[in-house]
Design an enzyme around this catalytic site. Structure first.
Site, mmCIF file in Angstrom:
data_model
loop_
_atom_site.group_PDB
_atom_site.id
_atom_site.type_symbol
_atom_site.label_atom_id
_atom_site.label_comp_id
_atom_site.label_asym_id
_atom_site.label_seq_id
_atom_site.Cartn_x
_atom_site.Cartn_y
_atom_site.Cartn_z
ATOM 1 N N ASP A 162 -1.135 -6.246 -0.352
ATOM 2 C CA ASP A 162 -1.509 -5.663 0.943
ATOM 3 C C ASP A 162 -3.018 -5.503 1.062
ATOM 4 O OD1 ASP A 162 0.525 -5.163 2.731
ATOM 5 O OD2 ASP A 162 1.040 -3.212 1.874
ATOM 6 N N GLU A 216 -1.292 -5.839 8.198
ATOM 7 C CA GLU A 216 -0.615 -5.265 9.362
ATOM 8 C C GLU A 216 -1.261 -5.861 10.598
ATOM 9 O OE1 GLU A 216 -0.056 -1.044 9.425
ATOM 10 O OE2 GLU A 216 0.767 -1.034 7.409
ATOM 11 N N LYS A 259 -1.146 -9.660 2.506
ATOM 12 C CA LYS A 259 -0.390 -9.248 3.695
ATOM 13 C C LYS A 259 -1.287 -8.358 4.542
ATOM 14 C CE LYS A 259 3.214 -6.069 3.476
ATOM 15 N NZ LYS A 259 2.747 -4.922 4.275
ATOM 16 N N GLU A 277 9.228 -4.670 10.139
ATOM 17 C CA GLU A 277 9.663 -3.350 9.656
ATOM 18 C C GLU A 277 10.177 -2.466 10.795
ATOM 19 O OE1 GLU A 277 6.911 -1.182 7.175
ATOM 20 O OE2 GLU A 277 8.274 0.528 7.019
ATOM 21 N N ASP A 280 0.832 -1.207 0.000
ATOM 22 C CA ASP A 280 0.000 0.000 0.000
ATOM 23 C C ASP A 280 0.871 1.263 0.000
ATOM 24 O OD1 ASP A 280 0.881 -0.174 2.585
ATOM 25 O OD2 ASP A 280 -1.105 -0.245 3.505
ATOM 26 N N SER A 281 2.199 1.076 0.008
ATOM 27 C CA SER A 281 3.112 2.191 -0.260
ATOM 28 C C SER A 281 2.822 2.792 -1.630
ATOM 29 C CB SER A 281 4.569 1.718 -0.197
ATOM 30 O OG SER A 281 4.765 0.603 -1.040
HETATM 31 O O1 KIV Z 1 3.510 -1.177 1.490
HETATM 32 C C1 KIV Z 1 4.685 -1.546 1.408
HETATM 33 O O2 KIV Z 1 5.386 -1.315 0.414
HETATM 34 C C2 KIV Z 1 5.242 -2.293 2.530
HETATM 35 C C3 KIV Z 1 6.721 -2.195 2.730
HETATM 36 C C4 KIV Z 1 7.053 -2.339 4.155
HETATM 37 C C5 KIV Z 1 7.480 -3.158 1.902
HETATM 38 O O3 KIV Z 1 4.540 -2.903 3.251
#
Ligand code: KIV
Length: 276
Positions: free
Chosen positions: A88, A120, A118, A187, A49-50
């Protein structure tokens, strides 16, 4: 033979089996052409989500939607055939609990063909991870610095500097492992905490700003290529794409203004096309 069974993509069990073995190489990708370039070199591509900050000019991941993630994941799947692709779950798409998490994650898998997500792993999310895994959705957990918590934290802050925080993050790692995650992204933590986490969980740890003790590493591709305007401390810049683009665009603008571009090499000729 079905298309699926012919696939030579790295699988979730193959990544899980790399615990303590050959280091796992991961990068982020958001578009087809970049995925094509990264895919032969990487074990895992993450549609992080970056993407909100890197491609859409957002201040953080909070404004990223499920539809944005799906669009970018479809693009990355079209540009890759080797790496495991992980997507994400964006802010607001899973925190209400297992049902919401399943709805969002299954939509991603169905619409993109990506095999894994993924999340959090804040307090309580382990329950959702266990729910997803038990219903066929592989999950990578993300602990330590959690970018989606930026508004609670007041920014992006490294973790593990106090005994309290270390204990909490270690407990999160163990909970995510016990819930059945196939890997854990760690992270922004101190090296000793990264080492303790890596030694305490049964699955590979993928570090970003977490030293070289982890089972693999990930970076945001635009950071390591020098494309993003800001470089966090833990990033090694392997290129200067901003510098290259700046130079090329300056030259182009000069050539257009002076009339040097285009010249006869870039101009169609009158008459029949020359033969082979
Ligand atoms: O969103 C992202 O790019 C991440 C980084 C920590 C790799 O989760």
């Amino acid at each position: 033979m079905s298309k699926q069974s012919k696939s030579s993509r790295i699988t979730v069990p193959q990544i899980r089996a790399r615990k303590g073995g050959e280091k796992i190489v991961c990068l982020t990708a958001y578009t087809t052409p970049v995925a094509e370039l990264l895919d032969p070199h990487c074990d895992l591509l993450l549609i992080g989500d970056s993407v909100g900050m890197v491609l859409h000019g957002l201040p953080g991941p909070v404004g990223v939607t499920l539809d944005m993630m799906i669009l970018h994941a479809q693009a990355v799947m079209r540009g890759s055939e080797h790496a495991l692709v992980v997507v994400d779950l964006p802010f607001g798409s899973y925190e209400r609990g297992p049902d919401q998490a399943f709805k969002s994650a299954s939509k991603i898998l169905r619409k993109t063909g990506c095999p894994a997500v993924k999340v959090e792993a804040s307090e309580g999310v382990a329950e959702s991870i266990a729910f997803l895994v038990s219903r066929g959705i592989p999950v990578m957990g993300h602990i330590g610095l959690r970018p989606q918590a930026m508004n609670v934290e007041g920014g992006f802050k490294a973790k593990g500097r106090t005994a309290d925080e270390r204990g909490r993050i270690l407990a999160e790692a163990r909970a995510v492992d016990a819930a059945g995650a196939f890997a854990i992204l760690v992270e922004g933590v101190t090296p000793d905490l990264a080492a303790e986490i890596t030694a305490s969980v049964s699955v590979p740890t993928i570090g970003i700003g977490a030293s070289n003790v982890c089972d693999g590493q990930i970076l945001v591709t635009d950071d390591m290529l020098g494309l993003f305007y800001w470089t966090p401390k833990f990033v090694r810049r392997y290129g200067d794409m901003r510098g290259l683009i700046e130079k090329a665009v300056t030259q182009y603008a000069d050539d257009v203004r002076s009339g040097a571009f285009p010249d006869e090499r870039e101009t169609y000729k009158l008459g029949p096309k020359p033969g082979p």
